[in-house]
Design a protein around this motif. Sequence first.
Motif, mmCIF file in Angstrom:
data_model
loop_
_atom_site.group_PDB
_atom_site.id
_atom_site.type_symbol
_atom_site.label_atom_id
_atom_site.label_comp_id
_atom_site.label_asym_id
_atom_site.label_seq_id
_atom_site.Cartn_x
_atom_site.Cartn_y
_atom_site.Cartn_z
ATOM 1 N N PHE A 146 -155.562 77.193 -62.602
ATOM 2 C CA PHE A 146 -154.813 77.106 -63.856
ATOM 3 C C PHE A 146 -153.798 75.969 -63.775
ATOM 4 O O PHE A 146 -153.285 75.656 -62.693
ATOM 5 N N PRO A 147 -153.478 75.338 -64.904
ATOM 6 C CA PRO A 147 -152.517 74.228 -64.892
ATOM 7 C C PRO A 147 -151.132 74.718 -64.476
ATOM 8 O O PRO A 147 -150.660 75.745 -64.951
ATOM 9 N N CYS A 148 -150.493 73.977 -63.601
ATOM 10 C CA CYS A 148 -149.158 74.347 -63.125
ATOM 11 C C CYS A 148 -148.260 73.116 -63.159
ATOM 12 O O CYS A 148 -148.618 72.067 -62.621
ATOM 13 N N PHE A 149 -147.108 73.269 -63.791
ATOM 14 C CA PHE A 149 -146.136 72.184 -63.902
ATOM 15 C C PHE A 149 -144.813 72.684 -63.330
ATOM 16 O O PHE A 149 -144.276 73.695 -63.784
ATOM 17 N N ALA A 150 -144.304 71.980 -62.324
ATOM 18 C CA ALA A 150 -143.087 72.422 -61.643
ATOM 19 C C ALA A 150 -142.261 71.206 -61.247
ATOM 20 O O ALA A 150 -142.740 70.069 -61.257
ATOM 21 N N TYR A 151 -141.000 71.476 -60.876
ATOM 22 C CA TYR A 151 -140.144 70.388 -60.408
ATOM 23 C C TYR A 151 -140.693 69.810 -59.111
ATOM 24 O O TYR A 151 -140.773 68.603 -58.934
ATOM 25 N N SER A 152 -141.093 70.730 -58.201
ATOM 26 C CA SER A 152 -141.630 70.289 -56.921
ATOM 27 C C SER A 152 -142.298 71.477 -56.232
ATOM 28 O O SER A 152 -142.540 72.510 -56.855
ATOM 29 N N THR A 153 -142.583 71.306 -54.968
ATOM 30 C CA THR A 153 -143.111 72.378 -54.142
ATOM 31 C C THR A 153 -142.107 72.682 -53.035
ATOM 32 O O THR A 153 -141.265 71.855 -52.697
ATOM 33 N N THR A 154 -142.224 73.877 -52.464
ATOM 34 C CA THR A 154 -141.256 74.292 -51.459
ATOM 35 C C THR A 154 -141.862 75.359 -50.568
ATOM 36 O O THR A 154 -142.845 76.012 -50.943
ATOM 37 N N ALA A 155 -141.254 75.557 -49.409
ATOM 38 C CA ALA A 155 -141.620 76.670 -48.536
ATOM 39 C C ALA A 155 -140.579 77.782 -48.626
ATOM 40 O O ALA A 155 -140.706 78.820 -47.972
ATOM 41 N N ARG A 156 -139.544 77.583 -49.431
ATOM 42 C CA ARG A 156 -138.470 78.561 -49.528
ATOM 43 C C ARG A 156 -138.932 79.883 -50.128
ATOM 44 O O ARG A 156 -139.891 79.930 -50.903
ATOM 45 N N GLN A 157 -138.204 80.946 -49.795
ATOM 46 C CA GLN A 157 -138.407 82.249 -50.423
ATOM 47 C C GLN A 157 -137.504 82.343 -51.648
ATOM 48 O O GLN A 157 -136.311 82.072 -51.576
ATOM 49 N N GLY A 158 -138.074 82.746 -52.777
ATOM 50 C CA GLY A 158 -137.299 82.836 -54.001
ATOM 51 C C GLY A 158 -136.274 83.956 -54.049
ATOM 52 O O GLY A 158 -135.132 83.736 -54.481
ATOM 53 N N PRO A 159 -136.620 85.188 -53.624
ATOM 54 C CA PRO A 159 -135.691 86.315 -53.777
ATOM 55 C C PRO A 159 -134.352 86.137 -53.082
ATOM 56 O O PRO A 159 -133.376 86.790 -53.453
ATOM 57 N N ALA A 160 -134.283 85.258 -52.093
ATOM 58 C CA ALA A 160 -133.009 85.041 -51.414
ATOM 59 C C ALA A 160 -132.006 84.325 -52.315
ATOM 60 O O ALA A 160 -130.799 84.415 -52.108
ATOM 61 N N ALA A 161 -132.508 83.615 -53.328
ATOM 62 C CA ALA A 161 -131.628 82.814 -54.178
ATOM 63 C C ALA A 161 -131.530 83.336 -55.605
ATOM 64 O O ALA A 161 -130.510 83.159 -56.263
ATOM 65 N N MET A 162 -132.590 83.982 -56.105
ATOM 66 C CA MET A 162 -132.580 84.384 -57.514
ATOM 67 C C MET A 162 -133.520 85.560 -57.740
ATOM 68 O O MET A 162 -134.397 85.857 -56.916
ATOM 69 N N GLN A 163 -133.310 86.199 -58.881
ATOM 70 C CA GLN A 163 -134.126 87.353 -59.239
ATOM 71 C C GLN A 163 -134.527 87.278 -60.706
ATOM 72 O O GLN A 163 -133.736 86.822 -61.552
ATOM 73 N N PRO A 164 -135.748 87.704 -61.053
ATOM 74 C CA PRO A 164 -136.163 87.716 -62.454
ATOM 75 C C PRO A 164 -135.354 88.760 -63.221
ATOM 76 O O PRO A 164 -135.177 89.890 -62.750
ATOM 77 N N TRP A 165 -134.859 88.375 -64.408
ATOM 78 C CA TRP A 165 -133.963 89.286 -65.113
ATOM 79 C C TRP A 165 -134.425 89.644 -66.516
ATOM 80 O O TRP A 165 -134.275 90.758 -66.965
ATOM 81 N N GLU A 166 -135.038 88.694 -67.238
ATOM 82 C CA GLU A 166 -135.398 88.979 -68.629
ATOM 83 C C GLU A 166 -136.728 88.348 -68.996
ATOM 84 O O GLU A 166 -136.970 87.178 -68.718
ATOM 85 N N CYS A 167 -137.572 89.138 -69.655
ATOM 86 C CA CYS A 167 -138.851 88.662 -70.177
ATOM 87 C C CYS A 167 -138.722 88.426 -71.683
ATOM 88 O O CYS A 167 -138.187 89.257 -72.415
ATOM 89 N N ASN A 168 -139.232 87.288 -72.117
ATOM 90 C CA ASN A 168 -139.307 86.922 -73.540
ATOM 91 C C ASN A 168 -137.969 86.882 -74.264
ATOM 92 O O ASN A 168 -137.837 87.323 -75.409
ATOM 93 N N GLY A 169 -136.968 86.323 -73.589
ATOM 94 C CA GLY A 169 -135.738 85.947 -74.256
ATOM 95 C C GLY A 169 -135.739 84.452 -74.492
ATOM 96 O O GLY A 169 -136.654 83.731 -74.081
ATOM 97 N N VAL A 170 -134.724 83.956 -75.167
ATOM 98 C CA VAL A 170 -134.568 82.514 -75.341
ATOM 99 C C VAL A 170 -133.992 81.946 -74.043
ATOM 100 O O VAL A 170 -132.988 82.448 -73.542
#
Length: 280
Positions: free
Chosen positions: A159-183
């Motif tokens: 599937f097409p993927c557009f991102a700032y870059s690639t990384t080996a970092r783990q996401g949960p250490a820095a951020m968490q998903p909070w809201e679906c379908n908001g502005v």
Amino acid sequence: MLSSSFRKVTSVIRPIAMRSFATGPATGGEISDDLLAKLGGLSTQALVDGLWVMGWPSAQIDGARALAPGMKCVGRAVTLNFVPARPDIAQDKPPAGESPEYEAFEKCGPNEVLVMSSVGPWESVGGDIKFLRLKQLEIGGLVTDGSVRDTDEIIDYGFPCFAYSTTARQGPAAMQPWECNGVINVSGVTVRPGDAIVGDQDGVVVVPAKVAETVYSIAHGREVIEDIVKEELTKNPGPPGKFYPFMSGKIKVGSPLAELLASKGITPENSNQFEGTADW
């Protein structure tokens, strides 16, 4: 008994508290599958030009680039907002499969693009195991101003993927998903659920659902004209300034460009690109 000064303050606060804010999809602006396909047939630069002509704010997500050459996506936006990690946020967020990110995943299909707002360009919004589900759903695309991990696996998913870059970092250490379908805010660009998202090798553009038909009309007309100009300059080489650039809705009748277009059957009677014919 309430003092007069207190009554004055509450009279100001109450209207503000009761004010209605736009929090989701635009009303009356749902994009049909047919219009979605037509928007996807245009280049991102044509769509940017269409919005520019209308005087709308910048709509290009500068922090999202194609993960591999040849990727193109088009779909209605399903949005997901991440917030910086904090212990109480982690405790209050719905657990496991009920997390907002998986809620967002399940709203996706071939005509949807998942747009994920990261807290930083190098933070990971996900990788192969999570995004396996997006492959299964045959998602129209993934766009983020953050980074993705497990790059080879994601490319293999197809599937097409557009991102700032690639990384080996783990996401949960820095951020968490909070809201679906908001502005959401993605690299300074506002995205509402249901907006058209179009991505190609030049970047990703957000077309607001409420004006998508008008944007298509302007952008498509511009692409037709640019093809004619390019054909003419190929046959008769010379400085492009004779015909280009031009402003949609302001092409002057009798100008060299207008005469060239007339030779191809494009006139003020059948085009909104000429002075006095704009319908936006």
